[in-house]
Write an enzyme that holds these catalytic residues in place. Structure first.
Site, short mmCIF file in Angstrom:
data_model
loop_
_atom_site.label_atom_id
_atom_site.label_comp_id
_atom_site.label_asym_id
_atom_site.label_seq_id
_atom_site.Cartn_x
_atom_site.Cartn_y
_atom_site.Cartn_z
CB ALA A 14 -0.92 -0.02 1.22
CB SER A 41 8.19 -2.26 -3.12
OG SER A 41 7.33 -2.14 -4.23
CB ALA A 43 5.44 -10.08 -5.06
CB CYS A 45 0.44 -12.43 -3.64
SG CYS A 45 -0.55 -11.18 -2.82
NE ARG A 79 7.68 3.88 -8.53
CZ ARG A 79 7.88 3.32 -9.73
NH1 ARG A 79 8.49 3.99 -10.69
NH2 ARG A 79 7.46 2.11 -9.97
CB ALA A 311 -2.48 -8.16 -2.66
CG ASN A 315 -1.22 -3.15 -5.33
OD1 ASN A 315 -0.18 -2.60 -5.71
ND2 ASN A 315 -1.21 -4.27 -4.63
#
Lengths: 562, 562
Positions: A14, A41, A43, A45, A79, A311, A315
C-alpha cells in the site's frame, strides 16, 4: 501544497503504491516511506510460488518487470522517494504532525514531520492459543523471511510430515506450495470444511474430495490444543480429537489488522477492529490516511463493514490515497469479497455473498450448482468446472457466485463481480454478450449456463436436490428411486451403492417408462446434471408427479471418499 | 397449446437448441426439424480444430459430451424430436400454416403443418466476383464437408502454397488451422489491416506484426480479380497489384443471411438484409420465429440494427424461442459485438464499439492502449497482453475494448462486455472488485490498468502519442527528442533507428536531466509504457513544457517488420 511533506508508514504494498502515485501527481512533494522490515515493495502473494520452486530467484519477488530490484536506491532514483528500512514508527503526535520512529537495529530515535500521513501498516498473523508454538519446525507464511525459512527446511528434508493449521487463503496457498505425494500433509481446520470463509460448505466438500484423492489428509471440526516436541523440535500436533505426526507445522489461522499505532494516536477503530476510513481513505484525522490490510472496507452488497485484507485493495487504494494526499477527491466505493486462488491443480474463486452469509443477512435465496466444461467439450484443452450462484428470490438480484475446477473459473467469477457491482439481476446475466470460440468457452458460457439453471429452478421448470439432500434422504432410509441415466460404462466407473438406485440410460428412458415406478418419488442423476434434467422433464411429461434431479450430477457428489 | 405442432427449419445450431428447450417445457408438442444437409446439431465452430488436428475424430464435432452422436435417432430417443435430414424447405404457406419441403436426394415433396414455425436457416458464404472460382483447390470453410475436403487436400500434400482471401473470423480461423512454417501462407485482405471488422487498425497492425514474424505473408488493400489454373487446378491468385502462387485457395469473404424462404413468404427483411425480428424473436408473422445467423440484432450501444452471425447468439436465442413458442415472453435484448478467437498462438478479443465506429456514430472519444503482463510478471506462466479501451469523453461511459496477446484476453473483454451491458463509466470500471492471485492477474488487473491509463489521459496527467503518431512525426521530419528510458540491453535488442533517439535509463534520468534538451518536445518510450510515463512525469516535474510518452511502449510499435 507543492512541497508538502507526505510521510508513509509501511513499505510493503500500500505504501509504495501510494508513494508512486503521489510522486507522479506532485513532483515537488517530499515523500518518505518508513518500513520496519528489511524488504520493501515485495510480492507477498508470490511467496507460495517461490516455495514451490516455480519462482527460482528470491530477488524476483521484489524486482520490477524489467529486472531492477525495488530497494531504497531504486525508489530514490526512479521515484524520487526516500525509503528508510529498519525504521519502526513508534508514536504519532497528531497535534504537532510528527511521527517518532526508531531504528530497529540501533534503537536510535528520529522524528519525522508530515503534512499528510499515510498508514499502510498491514496486518499481523493471529497467534492461536496453542501450547509450544516456540518449537523448531513451526512456521508461518506471512513475510518473505518465512518463505525463505520454510524453503530451507524443505530442502533440508525437514518436511516429511507437514501439518497446516487453518485452511483460509494463506493455509491453502501454503498447502499448494508444500504438497507433494512424497510428503504426508494434513490440514487441520477448526470449521467443518476447507476454506470456510471463502467457499460454501458444499463446494468446500467437493474441493476436499478432489484434494483427498490427490493425497491430502483433512481434519475438520478439530481444534489444535498443543504441539509436542523432542530436543526442541516439533514432532506431534495434539488436537481435541487425536494426534498427528509433524515434522513441520505451518500456522495459518488468519491475520488481524495492525492498529496499535493508530489506536494509540486516538484514531477511530471500526467495528471490525480495523482502522475506520471514509471513502477517501481518510481516518478520523483528515490529514491521516490509511489503506490496505490495516483498514476496514464497506461490503457493497450488505452495506456492512468488513475486514478484507486483500493485495488488490491495497494497490487500488494506493492510487486513491496518492490522489487525495495531493488534494484529489478519488473514492474507494467498497468491496465484494472477490477472491481467487490456485491449489493443487484446482482453480477456486468466489465473489459476493455466500449462501449462508446471504441467508444470515435475511435474504430469501435460491441457488444453483452446475458442473460443465469450461470450453467446448470436443476441444482438447477443455476441463471440468463447477459453479454455484446465489440469487435473491424477491428481487432477482444476483448475490454471489463461487467456482471450483481445473478449468477457467477466475474470470467468470470476475464477470459475476462486475454484475454485482451494478446490482444486476439474473435476467441481466442471461442477456450478457460474452465472447465465444471453442478454445475459450461454450456457446452458452458456463456462468450463463449456471444462471439458466437457476432461472429454471425459480420458474419451477427444474426441480432439484443437492447432493447433500440426496445423501440425507438415503441416510434417512426414505423410499424413492434414484434413477441413474448415464451410460453403463459411466455407471460402472463410479456410482452410488444403494438398492434404491435404478439404471436406465437417457436414450432408453422414453421407451422404458413403464419400468420406473410411478408411485414413488424419482430422483434422476447423471454425470454433470444435464441428462438428469432432461430425464426429469421426460418423466414429468409422462405424468410422473414427484420428480427431481440431482444438481451437478456425480461431479457434485462428494460422499465416496474411501 | 399442449399438443401443438412446432416446426423448425434448420438443424445446425439454432434449430436443435430451440427444439430441446421447447421439448423440456412442453412434453406433448409435436416438434419436427427439417434440415437440408446431412449433419445436424454440429459444431461448426469446431471445424478449425478438426483441420488443425487438435480434434482427431470428425464424429466429435456432432457428439454430445458423453459420446453419443447427435443424429436423428438421438433426437428421437433423448429429445422426442423428429429430425428429417436431406429435407429442404421450399415455400411457406402462411395462410394455411404449411411448409412445402423437398427431399434433396429423391426430389419427393412433402407438406408439413405448423402452429408455430421457427426459422433457423443460417447464412450463406458470400461469393465474391472473382473469376475461375470453380477450379480445383478452391475451398470455403463454412460447412463440415468443407473441413473434410480441406483436410484431405492437406494430407494429400496439396497445400504447399495457400492463399486465404479475407481476414474476418472465418479467414483467421482457417489461417490458424492451415498455417505451418512448412507452407507458404498468404492472406489477401481488401482492407488495410487484419480482422478489419473486429480490431481497430492499430491492433490489426500489431497482430500482423506478430503473425508476420511467425512467417505469414499479408497483402492489404489488395483486391483479388481472378484465379488462374492448370489442368483445372488453381495455380495462381491474380490481384489488382500482382500475383501469388496458390495450390490451395480458401475463400473467406464473409457470409450473408439466408433470407430467401422468409422473403418469398413475405416476412419483413430488415435494413441489414437479415430477417427482422422483435425482442421475442418473432418475425412480422407472430406465428413465425427466426433466430441465429438469419436474423438481424439490435446493438445495445448504438441502438442500430446489425447483422452479427455468432454461434452464441444462435444458442441463446434458441432458449428464448423455445420459451416463446410455448407461450413464454422471454426476450433477447441485443448484442454488443463481443467476439473472441485464437490464431497462431495469439488470443484476440473485442467488445462494443471500435474507435472508428464510435467516432462515426458521433462520439467524442478518448482511447488508451496498454501493454502489460496478464499475471504477476514473476510468475512463470505470465504472458504479454495488449488492451485498448474506448470511452465517451462527454459521459465517461466505456464504449468498447479490444485485446491481443499470448496471455489471457478473452475473459477480461467479457468483464468489459458486462460493463457495457450496464452502460458503466470508467469510474465504475476502476471500482470493480476483480479477483487477484499471482497465477491469475496482477494486483491491479490489466483491464483496470488500461482504465487507469485512460483516466490519466482524460485528467491530463498522462499525455501520450500512439505509435502511429510517433511514426508520422518521424516521417514528417519533425524536430523532437525520442527519449528511450529502457536498459541498454533492452535498447540493443530492438530500437527505433533514428538520430532523434536519445538514451537515458529511467534510473539515470533524475540525475541527468540537464542532458535532455529543454527547448524541444520530448517523447519518452520504454518497453511497455510504464517507465516512459514515469519519465514523462519526472520531466514535467522538472519544468519541461512539452512532454509526452508513447503508449504501450515498443510492444505497441508495429513498424519494424523487415
Amino acid at each position: 501544497m507543492a512541497s508538502q511533506k507526505i510521510l508513509i508508514i509501511g513499505g510493503v504494498a500500500a505504501g509504495p503504491k501510494t508513494a508512486a502515485r503521489a510522486r507522479r501527481l506532485n513532483p515537488e512533494a517530499q515523500i518518505t516511506i518508513l518500513e520496519k522490515g528489511k524488504y520493501i515493495s515485495y510480492a507477498g502473494c508470490g511467496m507460495p510460488y517461490y516455495l514451490s520452486g516455480q519462482i527460482h530467484e528470491f530477488d524476483h519477488l521484489y524486482s520490477t518487470a524489467y529486472g531492477v530490484k525495488r530497494d531504497p536506491e531504486f525508489f530514490k532514483a526512479e521515484r524520487g522517494v526516500d525509503v528508510l528500512t529498519g525504521m519502526e514508527a513508534v508514536t504519532i503526535n497528531r497535534a504537532d504532525k510528527k511521527v517518532l520512529a526508531r531504528n530497529v537495529d540501533t534503537g536510535e530515535e528520529q522524528i519525522f514531520e508530515y503534512d499528510k500521513l499515510v498508514l499502510g501498516i498491514g496486518s499481523n498473523p493471529i497467534t492461536p492459543p496453542i501450547e509450544n508454538l516456540g518449537l523448531k519446525g513451526v512456521y508461518r507464511l506471512n513475510h518473505l523471511t518465512d518463505a525463505v525459512r520454510i524453503k530451507e527446511a524443505m530442502e533440508a528434508g525437514e518436511a516429511n510430515d507437514v501439518v497446516i493449521i487453518g485452511s483460509g487463503f494463506i493455509g491453502m496457498e501454503a498447502l499448494d506450495s508444500v504438497f507433494s505425494p512424497m510428503r504426508a500433509v494434513t490440514v487441520v481446520e477448526f470449521k467443518e470444511t476447507l476454506l470456510p470463509g471463502i467457499l460454501d460448505a458444499d463446494l468446500g466438500q467437493l474441493l476436499y474430495k478432489n484434494l483427498y484423492e490427490q493425497g491430502l489428509e483433512g481434519r475438520f471440526g478439530e481444534k489444535v490444543l498443543r504441539l509436542e516436541g523432542e530436543d526442541g523440535r516439533v514432532t506431534k500436533v495434539i488436537t481435541d480429537k487425536g494426534e498427528i505426526d509433524a515434522e513441520m507445522v505451518i500456522l495459518a489461522v488468519g491475520v488481524r489488522p495492525n492498529v496499535k499505532l493508530a489506536q494509540e494516536a486516538g484514531l477511530a477503530i471500526g467495528e471490525t477492529g480495523a482502522i475506520s476510513v471514509n471513502e477517501y481513505m481518510q481516518t478520523s484525522d483528515a490529514d491521516i490516511y490509511a489503506l490496505g490490510d490495516c483498514v476496514e472496507n464497506t461490503h457493497l452488497l450488505s452495506g456492512k463493514k468488513v475486514f478484507a485484507p486483500m493485495a488488490t485493495y491495497a494497490n487500488r487504494q494506493g492510487r486513491i490515497v496518492g490522489d487525495n494526499v495531493n488534494g484529489g477527491k478519488s473514492t474507494f466505493k467498497g468491496v465484494l469479497g472477490t477472491g481467487v486462488l490456485h491449489c493443487m491443480g484446482l482453480n477456486i474463486a468466489r465473489t459476493g455473498l455466500g449462501e449462508k452469509q446471504a441467508r444470515d443477512l435475511g435474504y430469501d435465496v435460491e441457488t444453483a450448482l452446475i458442473s460443465t466444461f469450461d470450453m467446448t467439450h470436443y476441444h482438447p484443452s477443455s476441463s471440468k468446472v463447477i459453479f454455484k450462484m446465489i440469487v435473491d428470490k424477491k428481487t432477482g438480484k444476483i448475490l454471489g457466485a463461487q467456482g471450483l475446477g481445473k478449468g477457467e473459473i477466475a474470470k467468470r467469477i470476475d464477470v459475476v463481480a462486475t454484475q454485482l457491482y451494478y446490482g444486476g439481476t439474473l435476467d441481466d446475466l442471461l442477456n450478457l454478450d460474452l465472447g465465444y470460440a471453442p478454445p475459450f468457452s461454450t456457446p452458452i458460457d458456463p456462468i450463463i449456463h449456471c444462471g439458466n439453471t437457476l432461472k429454471n429452478k425459480l420458474d419451477g421448470v427444474a426441480k432439484t436436490y443437492t447432493a447433500q439432500e440426496v445423501q440425507e434422504k438415503l441416510e434417512r432410509g426414505e423410499d424413492f428411486v434414484l434413477l441413474d441415466v448415464r451410460t453403463p460404462q459411466q455407471f460402472n466407473m463410479r456410482n452410488i451403492q444403494d438398492q434404491r438406485v435404478q439404471q436406465l440410460t437417457l436414450g432408453e428412458l422414453r421407451e422404458k417408462l413403464d419400468q420406473v415406478p410411478k408411485d414413488k418419488e424419482v430422483v434422476t442423476v447423471c454425470v454433470m446434471g444435464s441428462r438428469a434434467y432432461e430425464a426429469a422433464r421426460i418423466l414429468e411429461g409422462a405424468g410422473f408427479k414427484d420428480v427431481k434431479f440431482m444438481e451437478a450430477g456425480m461431479e457434485g457428489w462428494p460422499f465416496d471418499m474411501d
